[in-house]
Design a protein around this motif. Structure first.
Motif, short mmCIF file in Angstrom:
data_model
loop_
_atom_site.label_atom_id
_atom_site.label_comp_id
_atom_site.label_asym_id
_atom_site.label_seq_id
_atom_site.Cartn_x
_atom_site.Cartn_y
_atom_site.Cartn_z
N MET A 111 -2.14 13.82 -1.08
CA MET A 111 -2.32 13.67 -2.52
C MET A 111 -3.53 12.81 -2.84
N GLU A 112 -4.07 13.00 -4.03
CA GLU A 112 -5.10 12.11 -4.52
C GLU A 112 -4.44 10.84 -5.03
N ARG A 113 -5.15 9.72 -4.84
CA ARG A 113 -4.63 8.43 -5.30
C ARG A 113 -5.49 7.94 -6.46
N PHE A 114 -4.87 7.76 -7.61
CA PHE A 114 -5.57 7.22 -8.76
C PHE A 114 -5.55 5.70 -8.70
N GLN A 115 -6.72 5.09 -8.95
CA GLN A 115 -6.83 3.63 -9.00
C GLN A 115 -7.51 3.26 -10.31
N ASN A 116 -7.27 2.06 -10.80
CA ASN A 116 -7.92 1.61 -12.02
C ASN A 116 -9.41 1.42 -11.77
N TYR A 117 -10.22 1.81 -12.74
CA TYR A 117 -11.67 1.67 -12.64
C TYR A 117 -12.02 0.21 -12.35
N ALA A 155 0.64 4.61 -7.92
CA ALA A 155 0.76 3.21 -7.52
C ALA A 155 1.15 3.11 -6.06
N ILE A 156 0.60 2.08 -5.41
CA ILE A 156 0.99 1.74 -4.04
C ILE A 156 1.21 0.23 -4.00
N ASP A 157 2.32 -0.19 -3.47
CA ASP A 157 2.62 -1.61 -3.34
C ASP A 157 3.10 -1.86 -1.92
N ASP A 158 2.96 -3.09 -1.48
CA ASP A 158 3.37 -3.42 -0.12
C ASP A 158 4.11 -4.74 -0.12
N ARG A 159 5.41 -4.66 -0.09
CA ARG A 159 6.25 -5.86 -0.17
C ARG A 159 6.04 -6.81 1.00
N ARG A 160 5.45 -6.30 2.09
CA ARG A 160 5.19 -7.16 3.25
C ARG A 160 4.14 -8.23 2.95
N ARG A 173 13.75 16.79 -12.02
CA ARG A 173 14.13 15.90 -10.91
C ARG A 173 13.01 15.76 -9.88
N LEU A 174 12.17 16.78 -9.74
CA LEU A 174 11.11 16.76 -8.74
C LEU A 174 9.79 16.18 -9.27
N MET A 175 9.74 15.77 -10.55
CA MET A 175 8.49 15.29 -11.15
C MET A 175 8.06 13.92 -10.66
N VAL A 176 8.99 13.10 -10.26
CA VAL A 176 8.67 11.74 -9.82
C VAL A 176 9.22 11.55 -8.42
N GLY A 177 8.41 10.94 -7.56
CA GLY A 177 8.86 10.71 -6.20
C GLY A 177 8.48 9.33 -5.71
N ARG A 178 9.18 8.94 -4.69
CA ARG A 178 8.93 7.65 -4.05
C ARG A 178 8.81 7.94 -2.56
N GLY A 208 2.56 2.29 5.82
CA GLY A 208 3.88 1.68 5.66
C GLY A 208 4.11 1.13 4.26
N ALA A 209 3.04 1.07 3.45
CA ALA A 209 3.19 0.61 2.06
C ALA A 209 4.03 1.64 1.29
N GLU A 210 4.59 1.23 0.16
CA GLU A 210 5.43 2.11 -0.63
C GLU A 210 4.62 2.76 -1.75
N VAL A 211 4.95 4.01 -2.05
CA VAL A 211 4.17 4.85 -2.96
C VAL A 211 5.04 5.34 -4.10
N ALA A 212 4.47 5.34 -5.32
CA ALA A 212 5.08 6.00 -6.47
C ALA A 212 4.19 7.17 -6.83
N ALA A 213 4.76 8.37 -6.87
CA ALA A 213 3.97 9.58 -7.10
C ALA A 213 4.60 10.41 -8.22
N VAL A 214 3.74 11.17 -8.88
CA VAL A 214 4.21 12.14 -9.88
C VAL A 214 3.73 13.51 -9.46
N PHE A 215 4.49 14.51 -9.87
CA PHE A 215 4.18 15.90 -9.52
C PHE A 215 4.12 16.68 -10.82
#
Length: 166
Positions: free
Chosen positions: A49-55, A83-88, A17-22, A64-71
């Motif tokens: 946390m470190e943020r992985f981005q595509n090369y 991933a980070i996305d910003d619906r605004r 349950r703790l492996m994925v977070g938002r 204020g952007a939204e984050v998807a994280a794994v643990f």
């Protein structure tokens, strides 16, 4: 029997349950080799946390952007932002198969069904570092004037060339 199984499985289920977070982005550090971010997760939980981005692609997201994280292994001390996305600011109304790069000020590079569209969002579009810009198989049109078909007045056909624009 079921109670015993649940008791044995509880730590594993908690880890799953703790492996994925938002969460919500609170801070960005772009100075390191790998961008790091601070994220507000569960009620009161804040993680760096470190943020992985595509090369070849990078961004500096807005707070204020939204984050998807794994643990890894469900360990909340070892989180990675995938991933980070910003619906605004998300660009909307693309057609199926279209792709775009965009920012919060309206600048867009869009690979559309009708061609490549570049919009500076009210800012200049600069091409720098190029020895030249080549256009093949088409025309360049600036303010409705074609580079291929425009005419100069006051020049006799086969006569002297026009001078440099002033």
């Amino acid at each position: 029997m079921i109670r015993s199984i649940n008791k044995v499985m509880a730590p594993a289920m908690r880890g799953i349950r703790l492996m994925v977070g938002r969460g919500v982005l609170a801070l960005v550090n772009d100075a390191a080799k790998m961008q790091t971010v601070q994220v507000k997760l569960l009620d009161g939980e804040v993680r760096d946390m470190e943020r992985f981005q595509n090369y070849g692609f990078t961004s500096y997201p807005q707070v204020g952007a939204e984050v998807a994280a794994v643990f890894v292994g469900g360990n909340r001390d070892h989180g990675l932002v995938l991933a980070i996305d910003d619906r605004r600011f998300r660009l909307k109304a693309l057609q199926a198969g279209e792709v775009a790069l965009y920012d919060d000020q309206g600048a867009v590079i869009k690979l559309s069904r009708t061609g490549i569209v570049i919009n500076g969002g009210g800012h200049a579009i600069n091409i720098s570092g190029a020895a030249q810009v080549n256009v093949t198989g088409g025309d360049v049109i600036a303010d409705g004037i074609s580079l291929k078909t425009h005419k100069h007045g006051g020049v006799t056909a086969g006569g002297a060339q026009t001078g440099i624009p002033v």
